[in-house]
Design an enzyme around this catalytic site. Structure first.
Site, mmCIF file in Angstrom:
data_model
loop_
_atom_site.group_PDB
_atom_site.id
_atom_site.type_symbol
_atom_site.label_atom_id
_atom_site.label_comp_id
_atom_site.label_asym_id
_atom_site.label_seq_id
_atom_site.Cartn_x
_atom_site.Cartn_y
_atom_site.Cartn_z
ATOM 1 N N CYS A 291 65.403 28.333 -2.701
ATOM 2 C CA CYS A 291 66.730 28.628 -2.977
ATOM 3 C C CYS A 291 66.893 29.223 -4.250
ATOM 4 O O CYS A 291 66.551 30.121 -4.797
ATOM 5 C CB CYS A 291 67.622 27.294 -2.543
ATOM 6 S SG CYS A 291 69.491 27.959 -2.288
ATOM 7 N N ARG B 4 80.484 31.482 -0.035
ATOM 8 C CA ARG B 4 79.378 30.611 0.110
ATOM 9 C C ARG B 4 78.662 30.405 1.053
ATOM 10 O O ARG B 4 79.359 30.231 2.129
ATOM 11 C CB ARG B 4 79.765 29.321 -0.897
ATOM 12 C CG ARG B 4 78.660 28.352 -1.063
ATOM 13 C CD ARG B 4 78.891 26.910 -1.695
ATOM 14 N NE ARG B 4 79.135 27.416 -2.891
ATOM 15 C CZ ARG B 4 77.637 27.552 -3.763
ATOM 16 N NH1 ARG B 4 76.643 26.990 -3.282
ATOM 17 N NH2 ARG B 4 77.715 27.726 -4.948
ATOM 18 N N HIS C 113 66.789 24.621 2.698
ATOM 19 C CA HIS C 113 66.399 23.072 2.497
ATOM 20 C C HIS C 113 66.214 22.459 3.567
ATOM 21 O O HIS C 113 66.158 22.677 4.689
ATOM 22 C CB HIS C 113 67.671 22.693 1.635
ATOM 23 C CG HIS C 113 68.194 23.445 0.504
ATOM 24 N ND1 HIS C 113 67.491 23.199 -1.000
ATOM 25 C CD2 HIS C 113 69.040 24.269 0.260
ATOM 26 C CE1 HIS C 113 68.217 24.046 -1.654
ATOM 27 N NE2 HIS C 113 69.122 24.745 -0.793
HETATM 28 N N1 GLN Z 1 72.574 28.128 -7.546
HETATM 29 C C1 GLN Z 1 72.157 28.894 -6.568
HETATM 30 C C2 GLN Z 1 73.154 29.605 -5.454
HETATM 31 O O1 GLN Z 1 74.203 28.920 -5.525
HETATM 32 C C3 GLN Z 1 71.087 28.390 -5.860
HETATM 33 C C4 GLN Z 1 71.800 26.960 -5.093
HETATM 34 C C5 GLN Z 1 70.662 26.070 -4.628
HETATM 35 O O2 GLN Z 1 69.566 26.172 -5.010
HETATM 36 N N2 GLN Z 1 70.889 25.405 -3.574
HETATM 37 O O3 GLN Z 1 72.944 30.637 -5.031
#
Ligand code: GLN
Length: 244
Positions: free
Chosen positions: A92, A125, A194
């Site tokens: 990520c 998101r 994840h």
């Molecule tokens: N900050 C990054 C995003 O929102 C990665 C998020 C994460 O590693 N879960 O894209």
């Protein structure tokens, strides 16, 4: 073989949703095969040893990933490890940091450039479960994970997707690459999944172990005893149920 060394890179800033567990899974799957393995926890400010056998990098919030990027760029150890062909699993924010540039908190930040990828911002998101069909040689089992990111990543010609998406949103939510999940370039394998991803995708863990040892997956030492029962029975059953 001597002890396998696993670099857990900056868990103090990168390591959301159990990403630290990827190092634990690698160590455990090595031990199940009778191999010695140990985790080197490398925190912000530490020099990154460049000769470990494999590395895991986790995800994180925008500010945390900027801090991590500054350190990784200034230190250079992870870049040298990648250039020497040492396996790196990056999750990520870790994917974004290893790319060319990413946008975090409205600024464009230069990454390590180990993956030919640029990360902009998704229209919405992405939070939820994803699955994909692996595109990396050696992987045959559906990949599964949990995603939570705002980054929209587009790969350049030097990088390939890790998988073709079958559920959820992958690297980006528009354009030609909407079916792409993750990135592979040289010794780097990166994903938005994840989970920790290696607990949910044991075949991917074995691929990284095999690469770290310089052998084919079929040449990894056999798992025996109680561990064999777990691997062949319960774990596989749980995995199938999860994928249903
Ligand atoms: N900050 C990054 C995003 O929102 C990665 C998020 C994460 O590693 N879960 O894209």
């Amino acid at each position: 073989m001597s002890t396998l060394t696993i670099g857990l890179v900056l868990p103090d800033v990168l390591g959301t949703y159990g990403d630290d567990g990827n190092a634990l899974v690698l160590r455990q799957r090595a031990r199940m095969r009778g191999l010695d393995a140990e985790i080197h926890r490398i925190t912000l400010g530490d020099a990154i040893p460049e000769t470990l056998d494999m590395y895991t990098v986790g995800g994180g919030e925008d500010v945390a990933q900027r801090l991590a990027t500054e350190h990784l760029l200034a230190d250079g150890g992870l870049t040298r490890a990648a250039n020497a062909g040492r396996p790196i699993l990056s999750i990520c924010a870790g994917l974004q940091v290893l790319g060319r540039t990413f946008t975090a908190s409205d600024s464009v930040v230069e990454g390590l450039g180990l993956i030919d990828a640029t990360t902009d911002v998704l229209s919405k998101r992405m939070i939820g479960e994803i699955t994909s069909t692996p595109q990396l040689e050696g992987l045959t089992e559906t990949l599964t994970g949990f995603a939570n990111h705002m980054g929209s990543t587009v790969l350049g010609s030097d990088a390939s997707p890790l998988g073709t998406l079958t559920k959820g949103t992958g690297n980006t939510d528009e354009g030609e690459q909407v079916s792409y999940e993750g990135a592979v370039q040289g010794s780097v394998i990166a994903t938005y999944m994840h989970g920790p991803v290696l607990a949910r995708n044991p075949q991917l863990a074995d691929l990284i172990l095999a690469r770290a040892m310089g052998v084919d997956m079929s040449e990894l030492p056999e798992v025996t005893g109680q561990f064999a029962d777990q691997l062949n029975g319960e774990v596989q059953q749980l995995r199938k149920e999860r994928l249903r």
